[in-house]
Write an enzyme that holds these catalytic residues in place. Structure first.
Site, PDB file in Angstrom:
ATOM      1  N   ASN A 151       0.788  -1.227   0.000  1.00  0.00           N
ATOM      2  CA  ASN A 151       0.000   0.000   0.000  1.00  0.00           C
ATOM      3  C   ASN A 151       0.813   1.267   0.000  1.00  0.00           C
ATOM      4  O   ASN A 151       1.800   1.388   0.696  1.00  0.00           O
ATOM      5  CB  ASN A 151      -0.880   0.037   1.254  1.00  0.00           C
ATOM      6  CG  ASN A 151      -2.161  -0.714   1.013  1.00  0.00           C
ATOM      7  OD1 ASN A 151      -2.667  -0.688  -0.095  1.00  0.00           O
ATOM      8  ND2 ASN A 151      -2.654  -1.379   2.009  1.00  0.00           N
ATOM      9  N   CYS A 152       0.326   2.227  -0.759  1.00  0.00           N
ATOM     10  CA  CYS A 152       0.838   3.580  -0.670  1.00  0.00           C
ATOM     11  C   CYS A 152      -0.314   4.511  -0.333  1.00  0.00           C
ATOM     12  O   CYS A 152      -0.434   5.584  -0.896  1.00  0.00           O
ATOM     13  CB  CYS A 152       1.497   3.986  -1.974  1.00  0.00           C
ATOM     14  SG  CYS A 152       2.788   2.854  -2.468  1.00  0.00           S
TER      15      CYS A 152
END
Lengths: 428, 347
Positions: free
Chosen positions: A241-242
């Site tokens: 995830n970003c």
């Protein structure tokens, strides 16, 4: 399925000639680890930094946090699909270096990476101010495109975490924890006087760069499915995830999922913990409807009369949270939702982007828009100039004296929606 | 040493006069006046009224900035540590004035409070910005109101973080405040779930919000003559993000002229949004703000024309209160300009 976690407490990290653990001190052979990580041709460089609780150190932007683990025996290897083969994990014995995390940082993948302060007011908000951290400062090759850069940073963290644990296999564990997940035939008949409770574990899958991986499969491509909590402990679910740092579930919190821990803690006493259902948070309405219906159907098939539902992220996934809640409650399954809030800097706005009258029981990780001043630190690992573009920072957030004014949104794990922290909120 | 408190009251309680004196300009008198004497008694020597601001209700409502400034100046002059206003009971303009006084003082970082009747219009306007205690609807309730206000003021002065509205007795402000609980969230969740299963009382940590519903307008009758505007929460801005719209929790929006541009290109436009992968929006900003398609439709005569300016912000954790305000502003401006329809794009 039965899994033993053999935990070795580590309170200090050092660089040394051999990677090994003794007397609570982990020494790390930098050259060996560097050579291992640089086998990935997408990486052009990696540097190592150490950060301990109480240090006057700021680490940013942090992409992921991973707890070092490896299999001592049992099928497969941790992080299946990334380190281990795509073999089912969650049985046998797993070595854990506890009190320790690998943090990945370096060139910004996207604006959504986090801040970790090892001391000062910001340290109260991140779980990773309480761990000794090996920080990987990663430089992808210049010609490597964004998505490939994300992949290689993600892989480097997992590889390093596995490497550290795997060099400590001969050390004696300080504690051994045992977790069992019985076959359904037994689980259904066990503890007949106690309520059957399930866990709906929502995984961020809004993609692009908002990805969670299950046995190497992008979670946006899964139908909701049953998984043993012991598989989670072996890293079957990892973060790519970003999204905003405050409420993305980094790999460390998946490995140490506190909802699973809390349900195990009451299992056989107050409730019968009958299963974990992982589901996703895709962006199209059809996906949301399909996944929420399917996840709640699995709860019904387990005969669950109640469930904890945890969210990941905010805004768009609030719709998935609400669909899961409504469908469960209408099926007669009582729910508690674990979420966080975006109520504005003054706390006076609506906290969620979707709502339902069925959501009568909500636990919150706090208001992510609340602002905090982070004083200057003696040492900055990473790149302080990114403060302006990190989600939760805003223009002007880096002040002339080196301090930062940010929303706690920018702090890694601050408003975690697995209920990892003590932070919450109330209405005045 | 007793804490020094500023007391705000109106012309009536200041003994100047009734409605006929409601336009009276504010004055500051040292020490306690009127209900301030009862406050001094109730504060029991731990705090005392250092000065009283007396202001006509009409004047205050008509000169809010001036009165707010006078309040902060008076606080500084007397080195006061708190402010109390009213109580206002059911007097509408006095309620507004007391709300203004208490919220201005709180915004300046001072412990402050007021009190009024539950139907006083000042309550709705100011409850988010100030602690407001309940009173009866007329001044016969002074004897109950003052000790309750004094006790709560002393609590604020002691630096204690007030509990929730139900526990403390003030009108709920609807403001979320972070706090560290004794247990982690997951343990709290399982405890709450067990209570819910057993049918026992439990307290949610967040009451689900109630949303506005917007009724859609009827369709545009004559699209071929209509001026259409583009508005986006997808963060498309001129390269360099000149208005510094933040990647998340935006605090502003921008208005950008596109003149006769046919197409948004990556050398001139970008996204400022921090909630999605920017790669594809930056490659071709038309993917978020479809100027190219609308120009084509303009050429084909399907729409009258594309309005020369577009509005943009970042919809990512943006406070609803801000979004509502900006929506109203943008809508009003476009309407003034004769724009008949807006295409809103989100991400």
């Amino acid at each position: 399925m039965k899994l033993e976690l053999h935990k070795i407490s580590v309170r200090e990290l050092r660089f040394g000639e051999t990677t090994k653990v003794a007397g609570g001190v982990l020494s790390i052979n930098r050259d060996e680890l560097k050579a291992l990580l640089l086998e990935d041709s997408a990486l052009s460089g990696v540097e190592f930094e150490l950060a301990h609780p109480g240090d006057k150190t700021r680490i940013m932007p942090v992409k992921d946090a991973i707890e070092p683990r490896c299999k001592l025996d049992g099928p497969g290897e941790v992080f299946p699909g990334f380190v281990g083969p795509v073999e089912t994990v969650g049985e046998g014995r797993t070595l854990v270096l506890s009190g320790l995390a690998v943090l990945t940082t370096g060139r910004l993948v996207a604006p959504q990476e986090g801040i970790v302060d090892m001391s000062g007011p910001g340290a109260d908000y991140t779980p990773f101010s309480r761990t000794g951290n090996l920080v990987l400062v990663l430089t992808p090759r210049e010609d490597v495109k964004l998505h490939e850069a994300e992949r290689c940073c993600r892989q480097a963290g997992l590889t390093a975490a596995h490497y550290l644990a795997s060099r400590c296999k001969t050390a004696r564990a300080d504690t051994v924890e045992s977790y069992e997940f019985p076959p359904l035939r037994e689980a259904m008949g066990a503890h007949p006087s106690l309520p059957k409770v399930g866990y709906v574990y929502m995984l961020q899958s809004q993609g692009l760069l908002h990805d969670t991986w299950v046995y190497g499969v992008d979670a946006k491509r899964i139908l909701p499915t049953l998984i043993s909590p012991t598989e989670i402990m072996d890293g079957a679910v990892i973060s790519g995830n970003c999204v905003s740092a405050c409420d993305k579930n980094n790999t460390y919190v998946h490995q140490n999922n506190p909802v699973i821990k809390a349900l195990y803690g009451r299992h056989g006493k107050d409730l019968n913990f009958v299963g974990v259902i992982i589901t996703n948070e895709n962006v199209t309405l059809a996906d949301k409807q399909r996944s929420s219906s399917y996840a709640i159907k699995l709860l019904k098939m387990l005969g669950a009369e109640a469930a904890v539902i945890s969210e990941e992220g905010f805004g768009n996934p609030d719709a998935d949270l609400v669909l899961n809640c409504v469908k469960a409650e209408r099926a007669g399954i009582k729910t508690v939702l674990v979420t966080d809030e975006f109520a504005g800097a003054n706390g006076a706005s609506q906290s969620l982007a979707d709502s339902c009258v069925e959501g009568t029981a909500v636990v919150t990780g706090g208001n992510a828009n609340a602002t905090i001043i982070l004083p200057p630190m003696e040492k900055v690992i990473g790149d302080l100039s990114q403060a302006d573009v990190i989600a939760g920072g805003f223009f002007g957030s880096k002040r002339p004296d080196g301090s930062l004014e940010v929303e706690i949104q920018a702090i890694l794990g601050a408003t975690n929606e697995l209920g990892f922290n003590k932070l919450g909120a109330y209405t005045i | 040493m007793a804490y020094k408190v500023i007391h705000y009251i109106n012309q009536f309680f200041g003994g100047i006069g009734g409605e006929e004196m409601a336009d009276r300009r504010p004055e500051v008198r040292g020490g306690a006046v009127g209900p301030g004497l009862a406050f001094n008694k109730a504060l029991g020597g731990q705090a005392e009224i250092a000065a009283t601001i007396i202001c006509g209700d009409n004047y205050c409502v008509g000169h809010q900035e001036e009165v707010a400034r006078l309040i902060t100046d008076t606080v500084a002059q007397y080195q006061a540590e708190a402010l109390v206003a009213g109580p206002a009971f059911n007097a509408g303009r006095y309620g507004m004035a007391c709300g203004l006084a208490a919220s201005s003082a709180e915004a300046a970082g001072l412990p402050s409070l007021t009190a009024m009747y539950r139907e006083n219009p000042g309550l709705e306007v100011y409850k988010a910005g100030a602690y407001i205690l309940p009173t009866t609807d007329n001044a016969r309730g002074m004897g109950q109101a003052v000790p309750a206000m004094a006790a709560f003021l002393l609590k604020l002065l002691s630096g204690q973080k007030p509990g929730d509205a139900g526990t403390e007795g003030y009108f709920e402000r609807g403001v979320r405040v972070n706090t560290f609980y004794p247990e982690v969230g997951a343990e709290r969740a399982v405890t709450m779930l067990l209570k819910k299963i057993k049918g026992q009382d439990f307290k949610t940590e967040y009451r689900m919000p109630v949303f506005d519903r917007v009724t859609p307008r009827p369709g545009v009758r004559n699209l071929a003559q209509a001026t259409i505007a583009l508005v986006t929460s997808g963060g498309i801005v001129p390269k360099g993000n000149p208005d510094h719209i933040a990647a998340s929790s935006a605090r502003n929006y921008g208005a950008y002229e596109i003149g006769d541009l046919m197409d948004l290109t990556s050398d001139q436009f970008q996204t400022a949004h921090g909630g999605y992968d920017q790669t594809y929006a930056n490659q071709d900003p038309d993917r978020v703000l479809p100027v190219d398609v609308l120009r084509q439709m303009e050429k084909e005569g399907k729409i009258g024309r594309l309005y020369h300016t577009y509005y943009s912000t970042v919809g990512n954790g943006t406070a609803v209160a801000n979004a509502r305000k900006w929506g109203e502003e943008i809508g009003a401006r476009l309407k003034n300009e004769g724009v008949e329809a807006v295409i809103l794009t989100s991400t």
